[in-house]
Design an enzyme around this catalytic site. Sequence first.
Site, mmCIF file in Angstrom:
data_model
loop_
_atom_site.group_PDB
_atom_site.id
_atom_site.type_symbol
_atom_site.label_atom_id
_atom_site.label_comp_id
_atom_site.label_asym_id
_atom_site.label_seq_id
_atom_site.Cartn_x
_atom_site.Cartn_y
_atom_site.Cartn_z
ATOM 1 N N LEU A 30 0.811 -1.223 0.000
ATOM 2 C CA LEU A 30 0.000 0.000 0.000
ATOM 3 C C LEU A 30 0.844 1.272 0.000
ATOM 4 C CD1 LEU A 30 -2.675 -1.170 2.597
ATOM 5 C CD2 LEU A 30 -2.747 -1.339 0.094
ATOM 6 N N HIS A 34 -3.459 4.246 -2.536
ATOM 7 C CA HIS A 34 -4.418 3.349 -1.887
ATOM 8 C C HIS A 34 -5.061 4.034 -0.683
ATOM 9 C CE1 HIS A 34 -1.513 0.209 -3.555
ATOM 10 N NE2 HIS A 34 -2.657 -0.146 -4.096
ATOM 11 N N LYS A 146 -6.415 6.402 -11.512
ATOM 12 C CA LYS A 146 -5.124 5.965 -12.080
ATOM 13 C C LYS A 146 -5.338 4.823 -13.075
ATOM 14 C CE LYS A 146 -0.740 4.239 -11.805
ATOM 15 N NZ LYS A 146 -0.962 2.830 -11.624
ATOM 16 N N SER A 183 2.346 0.587 -6.782
ATOM 17 C CA SER A 183 3.160 -0.416 -6.076
ATOM 18 C C SER A 183 4.365 -0.794 -6.926
ATOM 19 C CB SER A 183 2.323 -1.665 -5.790
ATOM 20 O OG SER A 183 1.134 -1.308 -5.126
ATOM 21 N N ARG A 184 4.202 -0.740 -8.247
ATOM 22 C CA ARG A 184 5.286 -1.136 -9.155
ATOM 23 C C ARG A 184 6.455 -0.145 -9.132
ATOM 24 N NH1 ARG A 184 0.713 -3.199 -12.315
ATOM 25 N NH2 ARG A 184 1.069 -5.418 -12.640
HETATM 26 P P1 AMP Z 1 -3.784 -2.011 -6.993
HETATM 27 O O1 AMP Z 1 -3.334 -2.450 -5.633
HETATM 28 O O2 AMP Z 1 -2.704 -1.482 -7.869
HETATM 29 O O3 AMP Z 1 -4.694 -3.031 -7.661
HETATM 30 O O4 AMP Z 1 -4.717 -0.746 -6.726
HETATM 31 C C1 AMP Z 1 -5.834 -0.821 -5.891
HETATM 32 C C2 AMP Z 1 -6.696 0.397 -6.110
HETATM 33 O O5 AMP Z 1 -5.938 1.572 -5.815
HETATM 34 C C3 AMP Z 1 -7.168 0.535 -7.561
HETATM 35 O O6 AMP Z 1 -8.512 0.982 -7.582
HETATM 36 C C4 AMP Z 1 -6.226 1.574 -8.118
HETATM 37 O O7 AMP Z 1 -6.782 2.311 -9.185
HETATM 38 C C5 AMP Z 1 -6.012 2.458 -6.899
HETATM 39 N N1 AMP Z 1 -4.773 3.213 -7.042
HETATM 40 C C6 AMP Z 1 -3.534 2.724 -7.323
HETATM 41 N N2 AMP Z 1 -2.640 3.728 -7.434
HETATM 42 C C7 AMP Z 1 -3.332 4.877 -7.225
HETATM 43 C C8 AMP Z 1 -2.971 6.261 -7.202
HETATM 44 N N3 AMP Z 1 -1.722 6.667 -7.429
HETATM 45 N N4 AMP Z 1 -3.935 7.175 -6.956
HETATM 46 C C9 AMP Z 1 -5.225 6.772 -6.733
HETATM 47 N N5 AMP Z 1 -5.620 5.482 -6.733
HETATM 48 C C10 AMP Z 1 -4.690 4.552 -6.971
#
Ligand code: AMP
Length: 277
Positions: A30, A34, A146, A183-184
Amino acid sequence: MRVVETIEEMRRVRDELAEPVGLVPTMGYLHQGHLSLVRRARAENPSLVVSIFVNPTQFGPQEDFDHYPRDAERDLAVLEEEGTDIVFMPSVAEMYPPHFGAWVEVDRVTERLEGACRPGHFKGVATVVTKLFNIVQPTQAYFGQKDAQQVLVITKMVADLNMHLEIVTVPTVREPDGLAMSSRNARLGARERKAATVLCRALGLARQLWSQGERDAQRLRREMTALIQKEPLATIDYVSVANAQTLEELAEVNPPALVSLAVRIGPVRLIDNVVLS
Ligand code: AMP
């Protein structure tokens, strides 16, 4: 805060939660992006469920599932701090038992951009999100702008399949230099981290040209592409200026237009977008 690892326990706990229930689906590791979803969901619901599940079915065979960053201990500490009620953290075997065989597919809006570059990606996303919705039964679920195409796919899925919840979209959170949090990003070396700002610089250029009156979508794509190509560590997957609802590529930039791109910086594939409206 309660950490739940099985579907059976999640259902039991769900029945006792005060309504409405907010769900934030994540793949963990996170960051502040997130957390902006978590805080919004916390503020809007008496009950907050955050899921952490690195979903194997949304990764292609050549993609980074095995290298995806994970740190459950730190994630749990952060979520506790944010006042999360339930963390749902199932294993892959819990979510995909042997002989699993039902899938959710959304057409059209999945065919371009991420869907074209990552065959099967949105089938995995739509399926796991449906499972999470069925297990947690949230009143509202929170997703980040994003992943703009993901929001469109999930909103369409919820509407077309009459799922009984509301999808809330939260703006993209960025690092001070403009890089969208992801996260990447943790996998970027020092030189790559610097090079990664090329994504938001290209989007900034598109926005600048737009605000100066440029309406030729191909000119925006061309200028963004030229800027990215000056960065030796960057390889373009796509640069798109599309209708923000249908994702069809535009000739003339009519608002709202989604300007989006996917660029590989060394081994790490990054995406970002802005909406011109
Ligand atoms: P992930 O863990 O990458 O699957 O992301 C989980 C949620 O967080 C998804 O709805 C993403 O779009 C959101 N998210 C990831 N990075 C960002 C960011 N920089 N700003 C806003 N939301 C994000």
